[in-house]
Design a protein around this motif. Sequence first.
Motif, PDB file in Angstrom:
ATOM      1  N   UNK A  49     -17.256 -59.513 -35.769  1.00 56.16           N
ATOM      2  CA  UNK A  49     -17.749 -58.536 -34.798  1.00 56.16           C
ATOM      3  C   UNK A  49     -16.968 -58.577 -33.498  1.00 56.16           C
ATOM      4  N   UNK A  50     -16.486 -59.766 -33.114  1.00 59.73           N
ATOM      5  CA  UNK A  50     -15.751 -59.887 -31.849  1.00 59.73           C
ATOM      6  C   UNK A  50     -14.249 -59.997 -32.067  1.00 59.73           C
ATOM      7  N   UNK A  51     -13.819 -60.137 -33.320  1.00 63.12           N
ATOM      8  CA  UNK A  51     -12.409 -60.334 -33.612  1.00 63.12           C
ATOM      9  C   UNK A  51     -11.742 -59.087 -34.138  1.00 63.12           C
ATOM     10  N   UNK A  52     -10.740 -59.298 -34.986  1.00 60.72           N
ATOM     11  CA  UNK A  52      -9.998 -58.203 -35.593  1.00 60.72           C
ATOM     12  C   UNK A  52      -9.801 -58.531 -37.059  1.00 60.72           C
ATOM     13  N   UNK A  53     -10.510 -57.821 -37.930  1.00 59.76           N
ATOM     14  CA  UNK A  53     -10.394 -58.015 -39.374  1.00 59.76           C
ATOM     15  C   UNK A  53      -9.298 -57.108 -39.916  1.00 59.76           C
ATOM     16  N   UNK A  54      -8.439 -57.667 -40.758  1.00 64.53           N
ATOM     17  CA  UNK A  54      -7.275 -56.927 -41.248  1.00 64.53           C
ATOM     18  C   UNK A  54      -7.475 -56.484 -42.693  1.00 64.53           C
ATOM     19  N   UNK A  55      -6.659 -55.520 -43.107  1.00 66.94           N
ATOM     20  CA  UNK A  55      -6.700 -55.055 -44.492  1.00 66.94           C
ATOM     21  C   UNK A  55      -5.651 -55.750 -45.354  1.00 66.94           C
ATOM     22  N   UNK A  56      -4.757 -56.511 -44.731  1.00 70.21           N
ATOM     23  CA  UNK A  56      -3.740 -57.286 -45.448  1.00 70.21           C
ATOM     24  C   UNK A  56      -3.393 -58.493 -44.587  1.00 70.21           C
ATOM     25  N   UNK A  57      -2.742 -59.483 -45.194  1.00 65.58           N
ATOM     26  CA  UNK A  57      -2.388 -60.691 -44.447  1.00 65.58           C
ATOM     27  C   UNK A  57      -1.312 -60.405 -43.407  1.00 65.58           C
ATOM     28  N   UNK A  58      -0.175 -59.785 -43.837  1.00 62.89           N
ATOM     29  CA  UNK A  58       0.848 -59.577 -42.842  1.00 62.89           C
ATOM     30  C   UNK A  58       2.100 -58.896 -43.349  1.00 62.89           C
ATOM     31  N   UNK A  59       3.102 -58.903 -42.481  1.00 60.93           N
ATOM     32  CA  UNK A  59       4.426 -58.367 -42.787  1.00 60.93           C
ATOM     33  C   UNK A  59       5.487 -59.332 -42.275  1.00 60.93           C
ATOM     34  N   UNK A  60       6.641 -59.299 -42.940  1.00 66.42           N
ATOM     35  CA  UNK A  60       7.784 -60.093 -42.504  1.00 66.42           C
ATOM     36  C   UNK A  60       8.901 -59.140 -42.095  1.00 66.42           C
ATOM     37  N   UNK A  61       9.460 -59.378 -40.884  1.00 62.80           N
ATOM     38  CA  UNK A  61      10.510 -58.528 -40.341  1.00 62.80           C
ATOM     39  C   UNK A  61      11.775 -59.345 -40.114  1.00 62.80           C
ATOM     40  N   UNK A  62      12.918 -58.653 -40.001  1.00 62.56           N
ATOM     41  CA  UNK A  62      14.147 -59.343 -39.629  1.00 62.56           C
ATOM     42  C   UNK A  62      14.254 -59.386 -38.110  1.00 62.56           C
ATOM     43  N   UNK A  63      15.344 -59.954 -37.602  1.00 66.84           N
ATOM     44  CA  UNK A  63      15.483 -60.177 -36.170  1.00 66.84           C
ATOM     45  C   UNK A  63      15.516 -58.867 -35.384  1.00 66.84           C
TER      46      UNK A  63
END
Length: 379
Positions: free
Chosen positions: A68-82
């Motif tokens: 309720x106070x945080x941020x729930x995501x629909x996926x874990x994440x992404x990896x980007x280059x520099x």
Amino acid sequence: MNGSTVLIVGGGIGGLSASIALSDAGYDVNVVEIQEDLHSSVYGVGIIQPVNALRALDAIGCAEACMAVGYATTAWGQMLDVDGNLVREMPGARIPGSELPPMNGLTRPQLHRILTDKALGSGVTIDYSKTFTTLTDGPGGVEVTYTDGSANVVDFVVGADGVYSKVRPYVLAEDVEPVYLGQSAFRLNIPREPEIDRIILQHGPEGLAGFVPIGPDLAYLFYNTTWEEGRWLDQDSMADELRKRLAPFGGLTGRVRDKYVNDSSQIVFRPEEWLIAPGPWHNGRIVLMGDAVHAVTPHLGQGAAQAIEDGVVLAQCLSSHSGHEEAFAAYTERRYERCKLVVESSVQIGEYEMDPASHPDFDHAGLTQRVLEAMARPI
């Protein structure tokens, strides 16, 4: 063993989670915390809650409040280059039959407030500015003396007092000390940019930048970098040092660097240490949990998750066994290999980040996914 008295040494995430689980199971629980209040016992800026952490929090009635106070995501994440280009999606894991998201992020003060309020509401007593001075285990319980001059006898003592645990020598036959990984991390709360709707990892030439959403309008930046052991920065030089190390980055990291990395007083800097203590994790009526036996570097966001799971499993084992020796043995058996996987996998990721050229076939995203899937299985 319901109705037994339990002393928990340490009022951090693990200790508070264990206090709730044990109190809900019918134990009389007291927590002593050496820091002077709730806020002074909080370290860091934000925290990652993978789905297994949310499952454990749900077991003690705290998951909904965190989301309720945080941020729930629909996926874990992404990896980007520099430069900020997408390299790989990281879906994360879900628990079959559960609606819990792959990850929730929130601030550490919010989590501590949620756990503290729940613990107090469950009947737990919390004494700040207090810890033990001696523990004497015996057939009738553990005699405890405290820093305020008081003393009592309790049925069980739980050492949830962190990586430099003072309870640990009462349990382990051999001295165990944390190992410095060779990395340290900068962390800074920032306004949440629109694309930070999951964990974003951006590999640079000498370190890894990352972003975690921890509220509708809030995120944190972290930067893991090789760092000489024992070298500390003056607080007022943190922003200059971090901007210098983020100089090669484009994309999201470059934008955040230029907009937000300017106030050294808001930057948290921590060395990354790990340990996995051999079992058993108990000696008589004294048992260890959390960072006291399995300190985890932050590369998988599992440190707090494993401590919360410890508390839930410890309460289950004490409630389902007639004797504490059997209960504590079952607790270690259920926890050891799981925690070892997290600790060792996190170290592998950190070693790769420090020297990618020496690990050309290392699959950062793949290992992360495998561990997250393992953690989604039943505890």
